[in-house]
Design a protein around this motif. Structure first.
Motif, short mmCIF file in Angstrom:
data_model
loop_
_atom_site.label_atom_id
_atom_site.label_comp_id
_atom_site.label_asym_id
_atom_site.label_seq_id
_atom_site.Cartn_x
_atom_site.Cartn_y
_atom_site.Cartn_z
N THR A 1 0.81 -1.21 0.00
CA THR A 1 0.00 0.00 0.00
C THR A 1 0.85 1.26 0.00
N TRP A 2 2.05 1.21 0.60
CA TRP A 2 2.82 2.44 0.80
C TRP A 2 4.00 2.61 -0.15
N TRP A 3 4.38 1.56 -0.88
CA TRP A 3 5.59 1.68 -1.70
C TRP A 3 5.37 2.67 -2.85
N THR A 4 6.35 3.56 -3.00
CA THR A 4 6.35 4.52 -4.09
C THR A 4 7.76 5.06 -4.26
N PRO A 5 8.17 5.42 -5.48
CA PRO A 5 9.51 6.01 -5.67
C PRO A 5 9.73 7.29 -4.89
N ASP A 6 8.64 7.95 -4.46
CA ASP A 6 8.78 9.19 -3.68
C ASP A 6 9.51 8.94 -2.36
N LEU A 7 9.52 7.69 -1.91
CA LEU A 7 10.20 7.37 -0.65
C LEU A 7 11.71 7.62 -0.72
N LEU A 8 12.23 7.76 -1.92
CA LEU A 8 13.67 7.97 -2.07
C LEU A 8 14.13 9.21 -1.31
N PHE A 9 13.40 10.30 -1.46
CA PHE A 9 13.88 11.56 -0.89
C PHE A 9 12.79 12.35 -0.14
N ASN A 10 11.60 11.77 0.02
CA ASN A 10 10.52 12.48 0.70
C ASN A 10 9.97 11.64 1.85
N ARG A 11 9.86 12.25 3.02
CA ARG A 11 9.28 11.54 4.16
C ARG A 11 7.80 11.29 3.89
N PRO A 12 7.34 10.04 4.00
CA PRO A 12 5.93 9.75 3.72
C PRO A 12 5.03 10.23 4.85
N VAL A 13 3.77 10.40 4.52
CA VAL A 13 2.80 10.87 5.51
C VAL A 13 2.65 9.86 6.64
N TRP A 14 2.73 8.56 6.33
CA TRP A 14 2.52 7.53 7.36
C TRP A 14 3.69 7.43 8.33
N LEU A 15 4.77 8.16 8.10
CA LEU A 15 5.87 8.23 9.07
C LEU A 15 5.93 9.60 9.74
N ARG A 16 4.89 10.41 9.55
CA ARG A 16 4.82 11.70 10.23
C ARG A 16 3.76 11.64 11.33
N ASP A 17 3.85 12.58 12.21
CA ASP A 17 2.82 12.76 13.24
C ASP A 17 2.53 11.44 13.95
N SER A 18 1.22 11.10 14.07
CA SER A 18 0.84 9.88 14.79
C SER A 18 1.13 8.65 13.93
N ARG A 19 1.70 7.65 14.59
CA ARG A 19 2.04 6.42 13.88
C ARG A 19 0.86 5.44 13.94
N PRO A 20 0.74 4.58 12.94
CA PRO A 20 -0.25 3.50 13.00
C PRO A 20 0.07 2.56 14.16
N PRO A 21 -0.90 1.79 14.63
CA PRO A 21 -0.67 0.96 15.81
C PRO A 21 0.34 -0.16 15.62
N ASP A 22 0.61 -0.60 14.39
CA ASP A 22 1.55 -1.70 14.20
C ASP A 22 2.83 -1.28 13.49
N ILE A 23 3.13 0.03 13.46
CA ILE A 23 4.42 0.51 12.97
C ILE A 23 5.17 1.13 14.15
N SER A 24 6.38 0.66 14.36
CA SER A 24 7.15 1.09 15.52
C SER A 24 7.47 2.59 15.45
N ASP A 25 7.37 3.24 16.61
CA ASP A 25 7.79 4.65 16.71
C ASP A 25 9.28 4.81 16.46
N LYS A 26 10.02 3.71 16.56
CA LYS A 26 11.48 3.76 16.38
C LYS A 26 11.89 3.64 14.92
N MET A 27 10.93 3.42 14.02
CA MET A 27 11.27 3.36 12.60
C MET A 27 11.53 4.77 12.09
N PRO A 28 12.78 5.07 11.69
CA PRO A 28 13.09 6.44 11.24
C PRO A 28 12.84 6.58 9.74
N TYR A 29 12.87 7.81 9.29
CA TYR A 29 12.93 8.03 7.85
C TYR A 29 14.34 8.46 7.49
#
Length: 589
Positions: free
Chosen positions: A503-531
């Motif tokens: 659902t989340w893979w896109t070439p934009d991940l190369l140089f842009n922080r995705p929305v799902w790693l900003r602000d509030s995290r989903p319940p099954d993605i670790s807060d320790k996962m950095p961008y």
């Protein structure tokens, strides 16, 4: 006098040359033995020994430590030990190569040769820093593993996980470095050959010619020829094979049965699984306590007819043969790239309606979904549209009061193809009575439109579109029930996990922080996962390839949460939450 001096100089020169020229042992007798063969063997052993010895500078070790640290940063879900070890080993080998290139670059543009004491101190410092960086990365990875495993309720020791990947990292990295050295040695041999054989003016042309021939060989013969042929043959063999526990159904309600218009051996492996899968009439009757109807499952394989249109017409003819158009529910399924249908996709409806259901699916490929998505997306689009149009035309010939509920289902690439049937929400309302799209890829057009137009304040991993009046998003039944309010028919549901890389893979991940790693995290993605630019893209790409290794309920693995979704989308009259709980218990069994 001059002659005497000249003779003396010649004698002196001859003596000096003789003294510098090494003497060779000459056999004193005819038939004397030649030099022992062990000298040649020893030379060969020394040649291999020189190439098996791997020496790296402190800079190489430092860059390799950085690459290793990046490879063990947390991603969407834990990876299998072997996969993580191999990936980290590849990263270490690439780090050594990058370190060697950096050393040579510094040697050319740097300040020149440093004093011996400075060089010695630099080596020691880099070595210590490299050890510290790798150790710190392993320590952090231990805590990351503990956190991610806790979120996904995975059993097992994180310490054992780390201890088991280290040997794999070392073996993989060493093997790749040796391979690179052998390639380099082959290149040097080629250069020497060209130097001695080809005239100087023609060497440039020779290099271009050899490089072109090599490229043609690799691309045309190896990749496009042998590799593609081997993969194609293997996939065809997998599609035509059959699981030993899958047997031809005898019920007239199943495609592939003796009464079917679709021969059993043309269904493909996934089609045979689908029509032979449970539940049986006996299981349905035992669950409901009343006599059940045999659920109808229609499937048409790639080998069942020559063209997409002919396969769709055959599917409609099979629906008519089985009496599927008289059932209460008819589900039109778009399978994944291999033709697979999740076993939890239709069974819940069959239990809910006591077998008074029909389902139809049509295979459009035997390739994995990612190959179809990257190569020919039109296969999924055309197949989904052609089958749905054929079914819709046949239903229009029936009186409206005698038509079944028309539901649509698609998982992963199947959801992508199923979406293409409709132009928008109004089109869905006009032609469907309910829709369940599971694990949608980011390429889904309608999914992107609904997500982009989500109500303010709703997170991207569970968006609310137009007050959730018709379209809803969630990872399970509880998520689809939010926000509480009226859910008008036809109900459209996207079942998606926040940790699903599809659902989340896109070439934009190369140089842009995705929305799902900003602000509030989903319940099954670790807060320790950095961008980390580039690294997060690579990590998500790897998760995408290894998506089948996620635990159920996370990543791209969907099971009984589909029953929760169907119970909300198309429940029978009088269905209650207690019935859903009972159904989930039965499916878990």
């Amino acid at each position: 006098m001059n002659k005497v001096r000249l003779d003396g100089r010649r004698a002196s020169l001859s003596t000096a040359v003789a003294a510098r020229t090494p003497t060779r042992a000459v056999p004193s007798e005819v038939g004397a033995s030649a030099p022992p063969r062990s000298e040649g063997d020893g030379e060969r052993r020394r040649w291999f020994s020189r190439r098996l010895r791997v020496r790296f500078s402190p800079t190489d070790w430092f860059v390799a430590a950085l690459f290793f640290s990046a490879s063990v940063t947390p991603s969407l879900y834990p990876r299998p030990r072997l996969s993580q070890g191999v990936l980290s080993g590849i990263a270490v080998a690439l780090g050594f190569g990058a370190g060697r290139a950096a050393s040579r670059l510094l040697g050319k543009v740097g300040p020149g040769r440093l004093p011996a004491k400075v060089r010695s101190a630099t080596r020691i410092t880099l070595a210590l820093v490299s050890v510290a960086v790798a150790s710190w990365a392993l320590l952090l990875n231990y805590h990351w593993q503990v956190d991610v495993r806790r979120l996904m309720a995975i059993d097992g020791s994180a310490a054992l996980y780390l201890a088991s990947i280290v040997p794999v990292v070392l073996v993989t990295g060493y093997a790749l470095v040796l391979l690179a050295r052998l390639v380099r040695a082959g290149h040097r041999g080629y250069v020497r050959l060209v130097w001695w054989v080809v005239p100087r003016r023609a060497r440039g042309l020779a290099h271009v010619l050899v490089a072109s021939l090599l490229m043609v060989f690799v691309l045309d013969v190896v990749i496009a020829g042998e590799i593609v042929a081997a993969v194609n043959d293997r996939l065809i063999a997998a599609d035509t094979s059959s699981d030993p526990d899958v047997r031809q159904p005898l019920s007239r309600s199943r495609s592939g049965s003796p009464a079917s218009l679709v021969p059993w051996d043309t269904l493909g492996r996934m089609g045979r699984r689908f029509v032979a899968d449970e539940p049986t009439v006996e299981q349905l009757s035992a669950y409901s306590g009343t006599p059940a109807l045999p659920p109808i499952r229609v499937y048409v394989g790639l080998g069942s007819a020559a063209s997409v249109r002919e396969r769709a017409d055959l599917a409609v003819a099979e629906l008519e043969r089985t009496g599927a158009l008289e059932r209460d529910v008819l589900t039109v399924i778009t399978p994944t790239g291999t033709g697979s249908v999740n076993r939890h996709a239709i069974a819940p409806l069959e239990y809910m309606y006591n077998g008074n259901t029909a389902a139809v699916a049509m295979q459009y490929s035997y390739l994995p979904s990612w190959l179809v998505m990257g190569g020919n997306q039109d296969r999924a689009k055309v197949a989904a549209r052609t089958l749905f149009d054929a079914v819709a035309r046949r239903l229009e010939q029936r009186p409206s009061s005698g038509r079944p509920l028309v539901l649509l289902y698609g998982e992963s690439l199947g959801s992508f193809g199923s979406e293409q049937i409709f132009t928008g929400l109004a089109d869905i309302r006009a032609h469907a009575d309910g829709v369940l799209w599971v694990g949608p890829p980011r390429a889904n057009r309608l999914w992107r439109e609904f997500t982009a137009a989500r109500d303010a304040g709703s997170p991207v991993w569970q968006p609310v579109y137009q007050g959730a009046e018709t379209v809803r998003f969630g990872s399970d039944g509880a998520g689809l029930s939010q926000p509480r309010g009226r859910w008008t028919a036809p109900r459209v549901a996207y079942l998606q996990h926040a940790s699903d890389p599809v659902t989340w893979w896109t070439p934009d991940l190369l140089f842009n922080r995705p929305v799902w790693l900003r602000d509030s995290r989903p319940p099954d993605i670790s807060d320790k996962m950095p961008y980390v630019p580039v690294v997060t893209f690579l990590q998500t790409t790897i998760d995408l390839v290894l998506g089948g290794n996620a635990p159920l309920g996370h990543g791209h693995m969907f099971a009984t949460e589909q029953a929760e979704a169907w119970a909300l989308i198309a429940p029978p009259r009088g269905w209650s939450p207690a019935d859903t709980t009972r159904l989930l218990t039965r499916l878990d069994e």
